[in-house]
Design a protein around this motif. Structure first.
Motif, PDB file in Angstrom:
ATOM      1  N   ILE A  41      51.881   1.212  14.661  1.00 46.42           N
ATOM      2  CA  ILE A  41      51.519   1.873  13.408  1.00 46.42           C
ATOM      3  C   ILE A  41      50.518   2.992  13.661  1.00 46.42           C
ATOM      4  O   ILE A  41      50.595   4.073  13.060  1.00 46.42           O
ATOM      5  CB  ILE A  41      50.977   0.832  12.411  1.00 46.42           C
ATOM      6  CG1 ILE A  41      52.075  -0.167  12.041  1.00 46.42           C
ATOM      7  CG2 ILE A  41      50.442   1.518  11.156  1.00 46.42           C
ATOM      8  CD1 ILE A  41      51.622  -1.275  11.121  1.00 46.42           C
ATOM      9  N   GLN A  42      49.552   2.753  14.559  1.00 49.47           N
ATOM     10  CA  GLN A  42      48.578   3.796  14.887  1.00 49.47           C
ATOM     11  C   GLN A  42      49.251   5.034  15.469  1.00 49.47           C
ATOM     12  O   GLN A  42      48.898   6.169  15.116  1.00 49.47           O
ATOM     13  CB  GLN A  42      47.545   3.251  15.881  1.00 49.47           C
ATOM     14  CG  GLN A  42      46.581   2.247  15.289  1.00 49.47           C
ATOM     15  CD  GLN A  42      45.649   1.661  16.326  1.00 49.47           C
ATOM     16  OE1 GLN A  42      44.712   0.946  16.007  1.00 49.47           O
ATOM     17  NE2 GLN A  42      45.894   1.961  17.598  1.00 49.47           N
ATOM     18  N   ARG A  96      52.329   6.094  14.934  1.00 46.15           N
ATOM     19  CA  ARG A  96      53.152   6.789  13.948  1.00 46.15           C
ATOM     20  C   ARG A  96      52.309   7.472  12.873  1.00 46.15           C
ATOM     21  O   ARG A  96      52.669   8.547  12.393  1.00 46.15           O
ATOM     22  CB  ARG A  96      54.119   5.807  13.288  1.00 46.15           C
ATOM     23  CG  ARG A  96      55.154   5.238  14.229  1.00 46.15           C
ATOM     24  CD  ARG A  96      56.047   6.321  14.793  1.00 46.15           C
ATOM     25  NE  ARG A  96      57.070   5.770  15.687  1.00 46.15           N
ATOM     26  CZ  ARG A  96      58.007   6.483  16.273  1.00 46.15           C
ATOM     27  NH1 ARG A  96      58.046   7.801  16.082  1.00 46.15           N
ATOM     28  NH2 ARG A  96      58.886   5.927  17.083  1.00 46.15           N
ATOM     29  N   LEU A  97      51.189   6.847  12.481  1.00 48.20           N
ATOM     30  CA  LEU A  97      50.348   7.415  11.426  1.00 48.20           C
ATOM     31  C   LEU A  97      49.219   8.282  11.987  1.00 48.20           C
ATOM     32  O   LEU A  97      48.452   8.851  11.194  1.00 48.20           O
ATOM     33  CB  LEU A  97      49.755   6.288  10.573  1.00 48.20           C
ATOM     34  CG  LEU A  97      50.766   5.489   9.739  1.00 48.20           C
ATOM     35  CD1 LEU A  97      50.059   4.366   8.978  1.00 48.20           C
ATOM     36  CD2 LEU A  97      51.522   6.381   8.775  1.00 48.20           C
ATOM     37  N   HIS A  98      49.112   8.334  13.303  1.00 50.27           N
ATOM     38  CA  HIS A  98      48.071   9.136  13.958  1.00 50.27           C
ATOM     39  C   HIS A  98      46.678   8.754  13.430  1.00 50.27           C
ATOM     40  O   HIS A  98      45.913   9.562  12.921  1.00 50.27           O
ATOM     41  CB  HIS A  98      48.309  10.631  13.733  1.00 50.27           C
ATOM     42  CG  HIS A  98      49.670  11.092  14.180  1.00 50.27           C
ATOM     43  ND1 HIS A  98      50.011  11.193  15.513  1.00 50.27           N
ATOM     44  CD2 HIS A  98      50.772  11.438  13.459  1.00 50.27           C
ATOM     45  CE1 HIS A  98      51.279  11.606  15.592  1.00 50.27           C
ATOM     46  NE2 HIS A  98      51.755  11.767  14.380  1.00 50.27           N
ATOM     47  N   CYS A  99      46.384   7.464  13.556  1.00 49.80           N
ATOM     48  CA  CYS A  99      45.104   6.916  13.114  1.00 49.80           C
ATOM     49  C   CYS A  99      44.595   5.977  14.184  1.00 49.80           C
ATOM     50  O   CYS A  99      45.290   5.693  15.171  1.00 49.80           O
ATOM     51  CB  CYS A  99      45.247   6.205  11.769  1.00 49.80           C
ATOM     52  SG  CYS A  99      46.486   4.881  11.772  1.00 49.80           S
ATOM     53  N   CYS A 100      43.402   5.440  13.963  1.00 54.58           N
ATOM     54  CA  CYS A 100      42.789   4.562  14.960  1.00 54.58           C
ATOM     55  C   CYS A 100      41.995   3.482  14.251  1.00 54.58           C
ATOM     56  O   CYS A 100      41.064   3.781  13.487  1.00 54.58           O
ATOM     57  CB  CYS A 100      41.867   5.371  15.881  1.00 54.58           C
ATOM     58  SG  CYS A 100      41.105   4.384  17.211  1.00 54.58           S
ATOM     59  N   GLY A 101      42.359   2.207  14.482  1.00 56.69           N
ATOM     60  CA  GLY A 101      41.690   1.100  13.824  1.00 56.69           C
ATOM     61  C   GLY A 101      42.107   0.993  12.366  1.00 56.69           C
ATOM     62  O   GLY A 101      42.889   1.792  11.833  1.00 56.69           O
ATOM     63  N   TYR A 102      41.557  -0.024  11.714  1.00 59.78           N
ATOM     64  CA  TYR A 102      41.915  -0.211  10.309  1.00 59.78           C
ATOM     65  C   TYR A 102      41.013   0.621   9.408  1.00 59.78           C
ATOM     66  O   TYR A 102      41.490   1.410   8.595  1.00 59.78           O
ATOM     67  CB  TYR A 102      41.857  -1.694   9.948  1.00 59.78           C
ATOM     68  CG  TYR A 102      42.543  -2.006   8.627  1.00 59.78           C
ATOM     69  CD1 TYR A 102      43.883  -1.674   8.427  1.00 59.78           C
ATOM     70  CD2 TYR A 102      41.859  -2.637   7.596  1.00 59.78           C
ATOM     71  CE1 TYR A 102      44.510  -1.953   7.236  1.00 59.78           C
ATOM     72  CE2 TYR A 102      42.486  -2.924   6.405  1.00 59.78           C
ATOM     73  CZ  TYR A 102      43.797  -2.583   6.218  1.00 59.78           C
ATOM     74  OH  TYR A 102      44.428  -2.852   5.033  1.00 59.78           O
ATOM     75  N   TYR A 103      39.694   0.413   9.540  1.00 58.19           N
ATOM     76  CA  TYR A 103      38.755   1.241   8.798  1.00 58.19           C
ATOM     77  C   TYR A 103      38.228   2.376   9.673  1.00 58.19           C
ATOM     78  O   TYR A 103      37.976   3.475   9.193  1.00 58.19           O
ATOM     79  CB  TYR A 103      37.582   0.390   8.291  1.00 58.19           C
ATOM     80  CG  TYR A 103      37.988  -0.646   7.261  1.00 58.19           C
ATOM     81  CD1 TYR A 103      38.197  -0.289   5.942  1.00 58.19           C
ATOM     82  CD2 TYR A 103      38.144  -1.980   7.631  1.00 58.19           C
ATOM     83  CE1 TYR A 103      38.556  -1.241   5.005  1.00 58.19           C
ATOM     84  CE2 TYR A 103      38.504  -2.937   6.702  1.00 58.19           C
ATOM     85  CZ  TYR A 103      38.716  -2.576   5.387  1.00 58.19           C
ATOM     86  OH  TYR A 103      39.073  -3.510   4.469  1.00 58.19           O
ATOM     87  N   PRO A 158      41.039   9.158  11.951  1.00 57.36           N
ATOM     88  CA  PRO A 158      40.591   8.303  10.845  1.00 57.36           C
ATOM     89  C   PRO A 158      41.175   6.899  10.961  1.00 57.36           C
ATOM     90  O   PRO A 158      42.073   6.631  11.760  1.00 57.36           O
ATOM     91  CB  PRO A 158      41.120   9.033   9.616  1.00 57.36           C
ATOM     92  CG  PRO A 158      42.341   9.733  10.094  1.00 57.36           C
ATOM     93  CD  PRO A 158      42.058  10.136  11.516  1.00 57.36           C
ATOM     94  N   GLY A 159      40.683   6.001  10.103  1.00 58.82           N
ATOM     95  CA  GLY A 159      41.247   4.657  10.043  1.00 58.82           C
ATOM     96  C   GLY A 159      42.648   4.658   9.437  1.00 58.82           C
ATOM     97  O   GLY A 159      43.065   5.593   8.748  1.00 58.82           O
ATOM     98  N   CYS A 160      43.370   3.568   9.665  1.00 60.30           N
ATOM     99  CA  CYS A 160      44.780   3.494   9.245  1.00 60.30           C
ATOM    100  C   CYS A 160      44.970   2.920   7.850  1.00 60.30           C
ATOM    101  O   CYS A 160      46.083   2.977   7.320  1.00 60.30           O
ATOM    102  CB  CYS A 160      45.563   2.635  10.245  1.00 60.30           C
ATOM    103  SG  CYS A 160      45.659   3.317  11.915  1.00 60.30           S
ATOM    104  N   LYS A 161      43.935   2.375   7.218  1.00 61.80           N
ATOM    105  CA  LYS A 161      44.159   1.672   5.958  1.00 61.80           C
ATOM    106  C   LYS A 161      44.713   2.579   4.877  1.00 61.80           C
ATOM    107  O   LYS A 161      45.703   2.241   4.212  1.00 61.80           O
ATOM    108  CB  LYS A 161      42.854   1.026   5.493  1.00 61.80           C
ATOM    109  CG  LYS A 161      43.018   0.303   4.158  1.00 61.80           C
ATOM    110  CD  LYS A 161      41.745  -0.371   3.702  1.00 61.80           C
ATOM    111  CE  LYS A 161      41.964  -1.069   2.358  1.00 61.80           C
ATOM    112  NZ  LYS A 161      40.741  -1.757   1.871  1.00 61.80           N
TER     113      LYS A 161
END
Length: 376
Positions: free
Chosen positions: A227-228, A230-237, A256-259
């Motif tokens: 998921i990180q 594909r969404l180009h994010c890191c961690g949940y928050y 940014p976070g993935c939430k």
């Protein structure tokens, strides 16, 4: 006391199960009382339909249920078992037949099965493309909505297989295939509404809390990493909260976070998902109702014929019935009445000369097969 013997049959027994000398194709209708077949023979002025042939008709077709037109299939009728004729009602062997016309029930089934085939193949293609990661964010669905995707794939595959049964039954006029087709439509309906219900419930009732629990408990390190990426994010928050370390996600990453991105994607994807599924429910109900109402009327004959094959009359069966009937008439009214009834029956069926039934002529007949042409 010995039972009375039949006058025309040499074996003296009416039951084909107890008499091995009788042919195996004798109809079970011979076990009925002969009086059920005697009204036309005893009536001196039989009513005949205007413009009709005196010979009894056989076969089916589009006029089988016309008013005052009793018909039942012949032995080689292409419409009887569904598999003895050509694909579109033609007869094998090169013999030409009148062009068969589809009735409105068959057209209804045809249109309904086209709808089923189109949406089944379309859904199956989209599901397979998701499994093969063709879309940009298909991996998010494979990781976060795996259960719904499995049910959707199963529903599309079941609908595609069911449509094949439908085409076989429609093109071959086979009611056995159409019976399976109608039954499997209910299974397809259950598989169809299952992913719709699951996606609707997940989006409507506390989607944020479900995603929180999923990220921390169900996804695991591999699922969070997919998921990180594909969404180009890191961690949940943030990179410090339940993050999976990769080349783009580490302690000092600026991603940014993935939430927020994951929550937004799930809301949009789940809404499209259950909206598409529930929009297919009326179409599926139409297909099911069409199958229930029309599958047994794919031709104008009801079921596989007017009479089951074991009870269908043939020449040998008619001979035995006439034997029983003449025997009863001879015992009750004498030889003259029996001779007159047999003569009238032959003349009604288009014979050349009546049969004069006397004790000498009746006893001279050797078997059921030989008396057919003389008695009827």
């Amino acid at each position: 006391m010995e039972p009375p013997s039949a006058l025309f049959a040499s074996n003296g027994n009416d039951d084909r199960a107890d008499s091995p000398s009788l042919p195996k194709d004798i109809s079970l209708s011979i076990n009925y009382l002969p009086s059920k077949f005697s009204s036309g023979l005893l009536s001196p002025g039989a009513q005949r339909r205007r413009g009709k042939s005196d010979l009894p008709k056989q076969g089916g077709g589009r006029e089988a249920f016309r008013t005052n037109e009793p018909r039942m299939p012949a032995e080689g009728d292409e419409d009887y078992d569904g598999l003895t004729g050509g694909w579109f009602g033609g007869k094998e062997g090169g013999h030409t037949r009148p062009r068969m016309r589809w009735n409105r029930f068959k057209w209804t089934l045809f249109i309904a099965n086209i709808c089923l085939s189109v949406y089944a193949l379309t859904g199956l293609i989209f599901c397979l493309m998701t499994w093969f990661d063709v879309f940009e964010r298909a991996d998010i669905v494979r990781a976060g909505n795996r259960t719904e995707l499995i049910f959707s794939t199963a529903a599309a595959a079941a609908a595609a297989v069911t449509s094949v049964f439908g085409w076989a039954g429609i093109l071959l006029n086979n009611r056995s295939f159409l019976a399976f087709y109608t039954f499997f439509l209910w299974i397809c309906f259950a598989l169809l509404v299952t992913p719709g219900y699951l996606t609707y419930k997940q989006r409507t009732f506390n989607l944020e809390g479900k995603l929180n629990a999923q990220w921390s408990r169900n996804l695991g390190a591999a699922g969070r990493l997919r998921i990180q990426n594909r969404l180009h994010c890191c961690g949940y928050y943030s990179p410090f909260v339940e993050a999976t370390v990769s080349q783009t996600c580490y302690a000092r990453s600026i991603l940014p976070g993935c939430k927020a991105a994951y929550l937004s994607f799930e809301r949009q994807a789940l809404k499209i998902w259950f909206t598409t599924v529930f929009s297919l429910v009326p179409l599926q109900l139409f297909i099911m109702i069409a199958g229930l109402l029309c599958s047994n009327h794919v031709t104008y004959r009801f079921g596989k014929g007017m009479m089951p094959k074991a009870y269908r009359l043939n020449l040998n069966s008619m001979a035995i019935i006439m034997d029983n009937y003449a025997n009863q008439l001879a015992e009750q009214y004498g030889w003259d009445v029996a001779s007159d009834v047999l003569a009238r029956s032959r003349s009604n069926l288009g014979g050349d000369s009546p049969l004069v039934a006397t004790p000498q002529t009746l006893s001279g007949l050797s078997g059921a097969g030989g008396c057919v042409h003389d008695a009827i």
